[in-house]
Design a protein around this motif. Structure first.
Motif, short mmCIF file in Angstrom:
data_model
loop_
_atom_site.label_atom_id
_atom_site.label_comp_id
_atom_site.label_asym_id
_atom_site.label_seq_id
_atom_site.Cartn_x
_atom_site.Cartn_y
_atom_site.Cartn_z
N UNK A 150 0.82 -1.21 0.00
CA UNK A 150 0.00 0.00 0.00
C UNK A 150 0.86 1.26 0.00
N UNK A 151 1.97 1.23 0.73
CA UNK A 151 2.86 2.39 0.75
C UNK A 151 3.40 2.68 -0.66
N UNK A 152 3.77 1.62 -1.38
CA UNK A 152 4.27 1.80 -2.75
C UNK A 152 3.16 2.29 -3.68
N UNK A 153 1.93 1.84 -3.45
CA UNK A 153 0.80 2.30 -4.27
C UNK A 153 0.55 3.78 -4.06
N UNK A 154 0.75 4.25 -2.84
CA UNK A 154 0.52 5.66 -2.52
C UNK A 154 1.65 6.54 -3.05
N UNK A 155 2.89 6.10 -2.86
CA UNK A 155 4.06 6.94 -3.18
C UNK A 155 4.53 6.80 -4.63
N UNK A 156 4.17 5.69 -5.26
CA UNK A 156 4.68 5.43 -6.60
C UNK A 156 6.03 4.76 -6.61
N UNK A 157 6.55 4.42 -5.43
CA UNK A 157 7.84 3.72 -5.36
C UNK A 157 7.72 2.35 -6.02
N UNK A 158 8.83 1.86 -6.61
CA UNK A 158 8.77 0.57 -7.31
C UNK A 158 8.57 -0.60 -6.34
N UNK A 176 -6.43 3.32 -4.09
CA UNK A 176 -5.67 4.57 -4.21
C UNK A 176 -6.01 5.35 -5.47
N UNK A 177 -6.48 4.67 -6.48
CA UNK A 177 -6.69 5.33 -7.77
C UNK A 177 -5.41 5.51 -8.55
N UNK A 178 -4.32 4.89 -8.06
CA UNK A 178 -3.01 5.01 -8.71
C UNK A 178 -2.63 3.71 -9.41
N UNK A 179 -1.92 3.84 -10.52
CA UNK A 179 -1.36 2.67 -11.19
C UNK A 179 -0.04 2.34 -10.51
N UNK A 180 0.12 1.09 -10.07
CA UNK A 180 1.32 0.74 -9.35
C UNK A 180 2.52 0.54 -10.27
N UNK A 191 -12.72 -7.74 10.80
CA UNK A 191 -12.26 -6.91 9.68
C UNK A 191 -11.93 -7.75 8.46
N UNK A 192 -12.64 -7.50 7.35
CA UNK A 192 -12.31 -8.19 6.11
C UNK A 192 -11.14 -7.50 5.42
N UNK A 193 -10.70 -8.09 4.32
CA UNK A 193 -9.48 -7.62 3.66
C UNK A 193 -9.59 -6.18 3.16
N UNK A 194 -10.68 -5.86 2.46
CA UNK A 194 -10.79 -4.51 1.88
C UNK A 194 -10.91 -3.45 2.98
N UNK A 195 -11.65 -3.74 4.03
CA UNK A 195 -11.77 -2.79 5.14
C UNK A 195 -10.39 -2.51 5.75
N UNK A 196 -9.61 -3.57 5.92
CA UNK A 196 -8.26 -3.43 6.48
C UNK A 196 -7.38 -2.58 5.58
N UNK A 197 -7.46 -2.82 4.27
CA UNK A 197 -6.60 -2.09 3.34
C UNK A 197 -7.01 -0.62 3.23
N UNK A 198 -8.28 -0.32 3.33
CA UNK A 198 -8.73 1.08 3.35
C UNK A 198 -8.19 1.77 4.60
N UNK A 199 -8.22 1.07 5.74
CA UNK A 199 -7.64 1.63 6.97
C UNK A 199 -6.15 1.92 6.78
N UNK A 250 -5.69 5.06 4.65
CA UNK A 250 -5.97 6.28 5.41
C UNK A 250 -4.81 6.61 6.35
N UNK A 251 -4.24 5.59 6.99
CA UNK A 251 -3.18 5.82 7.98
C UNK A 251 -1.86 6.15 7.29
#
Length: 353
Positions: free
Chosen positions: A230-238, A298-302, A336-344, A347-348
């Protein structure tokens, strides 16, 4: 006074334990010296989380101590003695890749550190419930020899082998298998905790985790699969996928759900017992599926690539069978299901990068 003691208290499961237990005990003692920063670099430091829980929970007391030190740990236990009612031992070196770099450090943290914690508990508060976070890596690569079939986005168990339809249970052998050095050090700790329950009659419980996850995970490349993804999806890091066509499957359990397992065990402990602890069939994902979900959230392409070499001892498919735990503690279930966890996590992590 009733006291809970948590090691690795600034880590993912440790901090979740602090939050959960702070409402149920008069005081929570935390032990954490941020070795995670030494293992994985500054980006993986848990110092931010230590600050957060210190400010959030007035009955939390932090000790910057090394679990390998008999003197330092013994001093803390001696101060509180039999007021300690539960010990949640989550501190560890958690990466099988990193363990090969410094085998001595890995083993002394995971095995010797656990022995120090067990002996301190036996000496100062022998009636306390002792919870140990083990790992599915104690099974080594035995899961890779299960009858698996390749599907479009994941590997899956062959439906003709009904025994494994709910996942892998505690009967899988931990012998005659390649564990990685990390897996070997955790086996040593795992068996020690069992033995202190069976030999000394202490109220010890072993929880063999699948992928443990949640919004407060300090994910790094070598540990913390979903959080780092998720961090890479947000930042665009490889991001690099290692082997198995990106179809390797992991079950993922939210940190709160795991700590709730600890709480159920605490209320009715079964000395020396072992439980698989993961998302099971309720929450699991392949690497490819995880990437698609991150992109959706995220709406980002990884920015990811593929390395054909899989990590040594890595699992192709691992889903925990929690039938045994649910039979012993029928009121427990996942929250907590998978998608709920990943949305959390999104956000964090978005507030920290």
């Amino acid at each position: 006074m009733n006291i809970a003691l948590v090691t690795g208290s600034a880590g993912l499961i440790g901090s979740e334990s602090v939050a959960f237990l702070s409402e149920k005990f008069d005081k929570v003692i935390g032990i954490d010296n941020d070795l995670r920063q030494y293992f994985f670099g500054k980006e993986a430091s848990t110092d931010w989380n230590r600050t957060r829980i210190s400010e959030a929970y007035p009955n939390y007391v932090h000790y910057n101590a090394d679990i390998r030190s008999e003197e330092a740990i013994g001093k803390i236990f001696a101060e509180y003695g039999t007021d300690i009612k539960i010990v949640v031992h989550t501190a560890a070196q958690p990466s099988h890749d990193w363990a090969a770099k410094e085998p001595y450090t890995d083993f002394t943290v995971n095995a010797n550190g656990t022995l120090v914690m067990l002996e301190s508990t036996r000496k100062y508060c022998p009636e306390a419930v002792f919870i140990f976070t083990s790992t599915n890596k104690v099974y080594g690569d035995n899961p890779n020899f299960l009858p698996l079939i390749e599907q479009e986005t994941r590997w899956e168990i062959d439906e003709n082998h009904a025994y494994f339809k709910n996942g892998i249970d505690e009967e899988m052998s931990i012998d005659h298998t390649k564990h990685s050095l990390f897996g070997a050090s955790k086996v040593a700790a795992d068996v020690l905790v069992q033995e202190y329950g069976r030999y000394f009659g202490m109220k010890t419980g072993v929880f063999r985790g699948g992928c443990l996850t949640g919004p407060n995970h300090s994910g790094a490349q070598l540990h913390g699969f979903l959080a780092y993804l998720m961090k890479c999806a947000i930042t665009g890091n490889p991001y690099t996928i290692f082997g198995y066509k990106g179809k390797q499957v992991r079950d993922n359990i939210h940190s709160w759900d795991l700590v709730n397992m600890f709480w159920h065990f605490y209320q009715n402990p079964k000395p020396g017992e072992v439980y698989n602890a993961g998302g099971g069939r309720f929450s699991n994902v392949s690497m490819i599926e995880g990437i698609h979900l991150c992109e959706e959230i995220t709406g980002n392409k990884m920015n990811y690539s593929y390395a054909n070499d899989n990590r040594i001892g890595d699992h192709i498919w691992y889903i925990s069978d929690l039938t045994k735990f649910k039979e012993h503690y029928p009121t427990w279930d996942w929250k907590y299901d998978l998608k709920t966890t990943m949305v959390q996590m999104y956000d964090n992590i978005s507030t920290r990068v």
